[in-house]
Structure formats: C-alpha cells, structure tokens
Design a protein around this motif. Structure first.
Motif, PDB file in Angstrom:
ATOM      1  N   ASP A   1      48.746  54.438  58.412  1.00 19.55           N
ATOM      2  CA  ASP A   1      49.493  53.252  58.005  1.00 19.55           C
ATOM      3  C   ASP A   1      48.978  51.969  58.648  1.00 19.55           C
ATOM      4  N   CYS A   2      47.713  51.927  58.953  1.00 17.04           N
ATOM      5  CA  CYS A   2      47.129  50.703  59.502  1.00 17.04           C
ATOM      6  C   CYS A   2      46.643  49.793  58.373  1.00 17.04           C
TER       7      CYS A   2
ATOM      8  N   ASN B   1      48.869  54.358  65.233  1.00 13.35           N
ATOM      9  CA  ASN B   1      49.474  54.242  63.903  1.00 13.35           C
ATOM     10  C   ASN B   1      50.128  52.869  63.721  1.00 13.35           C
ATOM     11  N   ASP B   2      50.216  52.447  62.469  1.00  9.64           N
ATOM     12  CA  ASP B   2      50.963  51.241  62.103  1.00  9.64           C
ATOM     13  C   ASP B   2      50.423  49.994  62.814  1.00  9.64           C
TER      14      ASP B   2
ATOM     15  N   ASN C   1      50.170  52.222  69.373  1.00  8.94           N
ATOM     16  CA  ASN C   1      50.893  52.241  68.103  1.00  8.94           C
ATOM     17  C   ASN C   1      51.627  50.927  67.870  1.00  8.94           C
ATOM     18  N   GLY C   2      51.671  50.508  66.620  1.00  8.03           N
ATOM     19  CA  GLY C   2      52.485  49.358  66.256  1.00  8.03           C
ATOM     20  C   GLY C   2      51.985  48.030  66.782  1.00  8.03           C
TER      21      GLY C   2
END
Lengths: 341, 341, 341
Positions: free
Chosen positions: B166-167, B203-204, B225-226
């Motif tokens: 989800d990047c 992720n993300d 992440n994020g």
C-alpha cells in the motif's frame, strides 16, 4: 573468501595475529559476525571492538596493541584501507555489451557497450568502450560519454555535453538543461537567452540521484576530475568546480561561481552567483555563502537549534540588534561621562 | 451522490439538520456550491460558513450550534472526517492487470499487476498482488514490491530494495541510489566505498516526487510504516525513520541519523549525520539540526525576515556578537566598581 | 552571419562605427574573438572591452563614447539587446512532426507534433500544434498541452494538468504529483486526502529540471503567464503564482501560498504555507519567509558567513540573546539610579 595474509600482501598494512583467518565481507563493528572484517576508524569506538563478532579488524597505529585477542590489520588510515577491502569484495558489476530491443539508438555503439531497455541515444553520440547506459536513460545528440562511464536508469544527458571516463551518473540526474538566463523587459516580461554552452565533466566523477547541472550560457559549465557530487544538488550555468571537490546533498551553486580544488561543501549549503571560492575551502552544512572566499579554511554560518519557546524569546531580538548596539554605546558614553566627572 | 444520513451511518459523527440532503463532492468553504460538502477545521473561519454555497458543512463540537441554517455533521476532528469523506468520493483508481507491449519485464507477474508502457522490471523482482508500475518506471533486479503498492511514472527503484504494501512512490523518486561514501587519499582523491546495503520501506508509506533515498553502505536504510515523505527530499544512507513520521518538502537528512516515530519535520529543514532524534519531535521549517534531540517537543532555528535595509543594519552585528558581549561585561564591571566606591 | 547595420535595422539601437562589420555569434568579452558580438551590461567591466577580441560590442548610452576604436551598438538596455541578438543567432530548433515507433500514444496527434522514443501519452490528452514531447516524457490522461510547448526528456505531466502555449518543461520536472495532504489520527497514523485539483500553467512559462509542482487538493495550483521557474524547486498544492514572477533554484513554496506578479525569489529561499506575498516583492537568497509580505520591496534574512572559529565565538551568544538584553536593561536602570542620585 580471502586469508588475512593474502589481503595484506595485496593491499599492504601490517598483519598482527593469525594470518590464516579467512574473511569474505566487510561489516560495521556492531553488525559483524563470522567471516566479517570490520574496521575501527575512530578510536572512541575502541570498546566496541571487544564486543564485536568480527573475525578480524582493521585498526590504526594507535590501536595496534590495544586489542590482544583478535587478528588485526594495522593501517595508516583504517577507513581508507576498509574502502579498498570493500572494493575487493564488491567489484563493480561487469558490463555485458549489447543493445536492448526496446532501446532507441541512433549512433554507432562499440560491442563492449551495454544499452538497456527504454534508453534513447541520439545521433552523433560518441560512446567509449565499456559504457553502460541504464534503462530509460537519455543521451542527447552529439554528447560524448567516456570509457567505462555508467549512466543509471532515468538519467538525462542533454545534447552536446561531455562526460569523462569512469564516471557514475545516478538515476534522475540531469546534465545540461538550460541555465536560468533571461533579460527583463520594462513591462516585467522575461526574454529567454539561448543557453548554447555545454557541460563538460572530467574523469572519475560521480553525480548523485536527481542532481541537476545546467549547461553554460555562452561558455561551458565545467566539473573537474574526481569531483563527487551527492543527490539533489543544483549547479547553475557556467559554474566551474576544481578537481576532487566533494559536495554533499541539497547544495545549490548559482551561476558563474568558481570553486577551487579539494573543497568540501556540506549539505544544504548554498553559494550565490559570480563568486570565487579558493582551493581547500570547507563550507559547513546549511551555510549560505554570499561573498568570495580567498583563503583555505572552514567557513560557517548557521543557527543553534533551540526549543521553540527559547527560540521565540531569543530570536525576536535579532530584528532589533542595531538598537541594542545603540543602547550599549549610550551606556558606555554615560558611564564615561560619570567616570570623568 | 450520497445522503448526509447515509454518510453519518457509514463514517460516524452527529447529523444536525436535514439528513436527506445529498452531496457528491468535497470543496473548500469559498469554492463550495450546490451538492458540495465543506468543512470548518479552524474556528476562525466560522464567518466563511455563512457566505459559503456549501450544501452542508462538517464542524467540530464547539461550532455545533453556531450555524443554525445549514445541515451539518458534527465530528470530533472535522479535518479527519473530511479526509474520510474525500476518500469516499475519490477512491484510488482500480488497477487493471496487464503488461504493456512496450514494457520490458524479466520477472513473473501476477495477473492482478499492471505494468505500463516503457516500464522496465528486472530479473528476480517480486511483485505483490495489485501492484501498479507506471509508465517508464524502473525496478531493479531482486527488488520486492508489496501488494497494492503504486509506483508512478519515471520513478526508479534500484536493485534489491524492498517496498512494503500500500505504498505510493511518486514520479521521479529514486529509491536505493548509492550513498555518498568515499574515503579520502592523502592527495585529495576520493576512493568510492561500495554501497551494498538496501533501502527497506514499510507499509503504507508515501514518497514524494523527485525525492531520493540512498541505499545503506553496509547495513540498510530503513523507513518505518506509515511514514509520509514529501517532494524533493534527500535521505542519506543508513538513515532510520520511525513509524508515522512526516517530512515536508526539500528536507535533507544526512547519513546514519536515526529519527523517531511520529516526528514532524518542516519544509527545508536539515538534519546532519549520525544524530538521534527522539519520538514525537517537531522540527520547524528551515531549521538545521546539528545536535541530537533527546526530548519530544518543538525545536526551531530560523531567522526573522526583514526589509533588506533593516536586515543590513541589524545582521551586520552578528559578526561581532562576542565583542558586544565583552562590552556589556565591561560596563557591568565599571558600574560595579562605581557603585562600590 | 549578419552585418551590424542589418542587425540594427532589425533590432533597433544606434550604430556607431563601421556598419559593414559582420558577426555570427555572441560571446562574453573575455572569450570573444573574430566574428563575435559581445556586450557590456555593467559599466565596471569597461576596461575589458579594450582587451576583448570582439568584432563589435553592445553598450549602454553612458558608454557610448568611451570606446573610440571599435564598432558598437548603443542600446537602452545592452543585456536585453544581447538577449535578442542571441535569439537571432540561436533560434529554437524547429519541430519535425511525427511519432516515434517506440512511443506509446493513446490520443490524437496533430501532424505538426513530434513525440520521441519512449514517450508515453495517455488517452484524452489534447496537444496543440507544434508541441514537442521529448524522449521518455510522460503525459497523463486528459492533460492539455498548448501550442509550441516543449516537454523535455523524462519530464512527467500527471493526468488532467494544463500547460499553456510556448512553455518549456525541462527534463525530470514533475507537474501534478499529489500534494502533501493528510489528516492525522489520534494514534499518529496519517489518512491521505485525495488530491483532486489540477496544475494549471499559463503561456510562456519555463519550468526547470527536476522541479516539482503539486496538483491542488480540491482547487487548482496555478502558475501565471511568463513565470520562470529554475531547477530543483518544490511548489506545494494550491499555490498561486502571478505573471512574470521568477524563482531561482532550490526554492520551496509550501501549500496554499499566493505570490504576486513580477516577484523575484532568490535561490534556496523558502516560503511557508498559507501566506500572501504582494506584487513586485524581491526575496533574497536563502531567506525563509514565515509571514505574509504586503508591500513591494526587498526582503532578507540570512546569516553572514565567517571563519568557523569566529562563528563559534559569535553565534553561541544567539542562544542567550534574551539574557543579554536583560543585562543591558539592568545596566540602564542602575546607571539611571546613579545619575538621579
């Protein structure tokens, strides 16, 4: 895999301890394990050597005898020695000549040259032996690329520019885009001045990802031999940079500035246009240079970071520094008068 | 098109006024018209709500009753609520699997993956489900791209790098170019240290246009992440960035610096190498950080802008601040002496 | 090759000396040789005219009679005149219509448009006459490109963006990437706000290499006519820039800021978000603007560079400026008391 005594035979240095120990990788002291050769570049990390899992360590002369229980190579400059060992274990990938079917090439290509998919190489480009042009890179009409130079994916070299031998141009770098040259009309509109100079780059130059170097307006922009330029750097038209100068990330150098040899320019520093910087000048990170620098040395202009509340309290006074100086002068006079009375 | 009462059922919040009103777009208060849902994130713009043409407004609790004549959704955090509504109206484009004829792909491709024209994907690349690789993007040998990650046109991922799920990698971004690592010989020439680490991204994560992230020298460069990274940012080798940290445009972070979780770094800030920044640190725009920051809080170092003539008058004194302090000290002593006499 | 008298007939100005002299190139005073026309824009270089090998020189009125031995053109603004002569000698390359076999084009293409190898042009793109899309450039779905606009190799225009006529977009520039818009959840995670505005660019705009301009969040990002933007610049979402404003390299402009017409912004300057900058404002290099500027004029905030030792001595006091001011105030009071006693 190489024995320590073979390594010393190849690269020099003094071997202390068991020369039959084998290493096949370099690693930092805290990450190193079996088969790893590590290095101690800064004596303050000496204690880490003890806890390290490294099979052997490269040390300087001062640390020669500080470590009694581990094979070691004593070198004049452990970091430089480490660099050579790392290069021994990680030689550059060899280039397999050939042009990909999805590359568009309009010049003659030596058989030792590799041109990858999506690359576009225009008419009249001159390619040296062993050149590698990465996927989707662009080399404009009449450019020269010296032997063994590697152009990474998505880099752009505009028409007519010259790259020396053994250079590395990283992804997204742009060499030879137009300089920012305009004359202003009375109504404020800008008249573009054609940028007809080139970028001429020496041998053994590395240019970082997404760095941009503008072509000269009339004369050339010139980058000397052995210059190392990090990522995200902007170099304006007609700049000249001397041999072995190194420039860290995010630096901007405005048009027509001349930078000497062996300079080191810290990250996010800036140099305005039409200046001259001497050889062997070091400019600290974040420093904006607005005057020529004629003497070697370290130059700095940046601010001490503070907690925001302290900053508000302190930095508000910067707007009134002149008034402050007036107040000090007035105090001096008043005190002078009292002392003389 | 959705009714307000349906929206509240889906996303939460309290509905005040006519729930049958339909909206099909989000818009700012001053641009909103019929069918538009707007939001009031900052109470100081309350007066704009009255003049706005919006069909309905998202407000915070404090503004719940300030507006009597318009349907509204009361939310704990109107801006966050607006974000969710905007996502409802503008879902990401779905990815249609397939490889374009003009793409050069040397790895296996799940049927849910789209690879556009001009993209080059090398051997050994591992692609998750639903990945989209944009036109002319490059993914080097052995890289991993997690499920549903989108790589925009002209982005470059060097060999061996790892992107999570989800990047979003925006156009022109370069992931995994060589870090700026050289050892210096006595004659000033630089010996390149092979950069054999990777970039490992969680992720993300979103990475902005023309941002560059260097691969590690020996170990990896790691993005948590994020993490959200804006455009034109340079992240040096072996940097580590904690989860949910956000970095605004034009920031430079030098090698081996570690940044905590949930930090916010303002535009054009810089952080020199080998520092540690704690969790929950906020760094103001344009601030150069030259020392580690161990405590959460807001940190600042930038200058108040002035008219140029005032600046000349005030800032010249900065070069003589030490002399100024000496003069104050001298005044204090002289006055002390007089007071005691 | 053109005679001086023909040039004056074409471009204006007063001819002094032999009008039959022919020139075919422009050059700087120190590089000029036979057949070269040079210019004296700054009277302080008058002495260079004597030593120059230039066949003729463009001068201002004040230097009309200072040079007795060389043909010259007297112009109101020698630099502007030089610009027009340089354009006469170096007209833009004419565009040969045609689409390369290795380009992927999904829209209709006027016969006067050139699209080079590796370029990708998506569905619904509208191309004006004489457009040139360089090798490997990308133009997303539904974008408009005005007549005679040139998009250099590897530039990216995202879907829906609008470029006016006669623009130049340099290599690696990214137009229309997502703005940096997120709402923060309580746990620190960021929720992406879809960026659905466009970038709308006027006529005769030049955008430098690797510059990035984000699309608007809800409304558009707007660049006026005749704006000139150098390399490595970041322009955030919803920024608006007035006609004829010029922005030098490495500048960052954060979201929603509005900049007036005919401004000049120096290299590495920064402007934070949501500000308003009036028309005709000049911002010096390296200046961070944190407040709106309502009046025309020159604004500055940067630091004087010093030798590092001097800097250490002087700049340490910045952290204690407030204490310093307290000490001055105390001195004033004590002296006051003594004077009144």
């Amino acid at each position: 895999m190489i024995r320590l005594d073979e390594l010393v035979q190849k690269l020099g240095g003094e071997l202390v301890g068991d020369g039959s120990v084998c290493v096949d990788r370099v690693a930092t002291l805290d990450q190193a394990g079996k088969g790893d050769l590590s290095f101690l570049a800064n004596p303050k990390y000496l204690s880490q050597v003890k806890s390290s899992g490294a099979a052997a360590v490269i040390v300087g002369k001062s640390a020669r005898d500080a470590l009694t229980d581990r094979p070691r190579i004593v070198a004049d400059d452990p970091y430089l020695y480490f660099a050579h060992v790392a290069r021994h274990f990680n030689p550059p990938a060899s280039v397999l000549g050939g042009v990909h079917l999805l590359a568009a090439v309009s010049c003659s290509v030596p058989s030792s040259v590799a041109i990858d998919a999506g690359a576009v190489v225009e008419e009249g480009v001159v390619l040296g032996e062993g050149v590698h042009i990465g996927a989707g890179a662009y080399v404009g009409r009449g450019a020269h690329v010296g032997a063994n130079t590697r152009i990474a994916p998505r880099a752009t070299v505009y028409a007519g520019c010259v790259l020396g031998q053994d250079c590395i141009i990283h992804a997204g770098a742009v060499i030879g885009s137009d300089g920012f040259g305009f004359a202003r009309q009375r109504d404020g509109a800008w008249v573009k001045i054609p940028q007809v100079g080139r970028v001429v780059i020496g041998n053994d130059v590395e240019i970082g990802a997404n760095t941009t170097i503008d072509r000269g307006a009339l004369d050339d922009t010139v980058i000397g031999n052995g210059v190392k330029i990090d990522n995200q750097i902007q170099i304006g038209h007609n700049v000249r940079i001397g041999d072995f100068t190194a420039i860290a990330g995010c630096v901007g150098i405005a048009g027509s500035t001349r930078i000497g040899a062996r300079c080191m320019i810290g990250g996010q520093a800036g140099i305005i246009g039409h200046l001259t910087i001497a050889d062997d000048v070091v400019i600290s990170a974040g420093t904006l240079v607005t005057k020529s620098i004629r003497q070697p040395g370290v130059y700095t202009a940046n601010l001490p970071v503070q907690g925001h509340a302290d900053w508000v309290k302190n930095f508000a006074h910067l707007r009134h520094l002149d008034t402050l100086v007036d107040r000090i002068r007035a105090l001096e006079q008043r005190l002078e008068e009292r002392e003389q009375s």
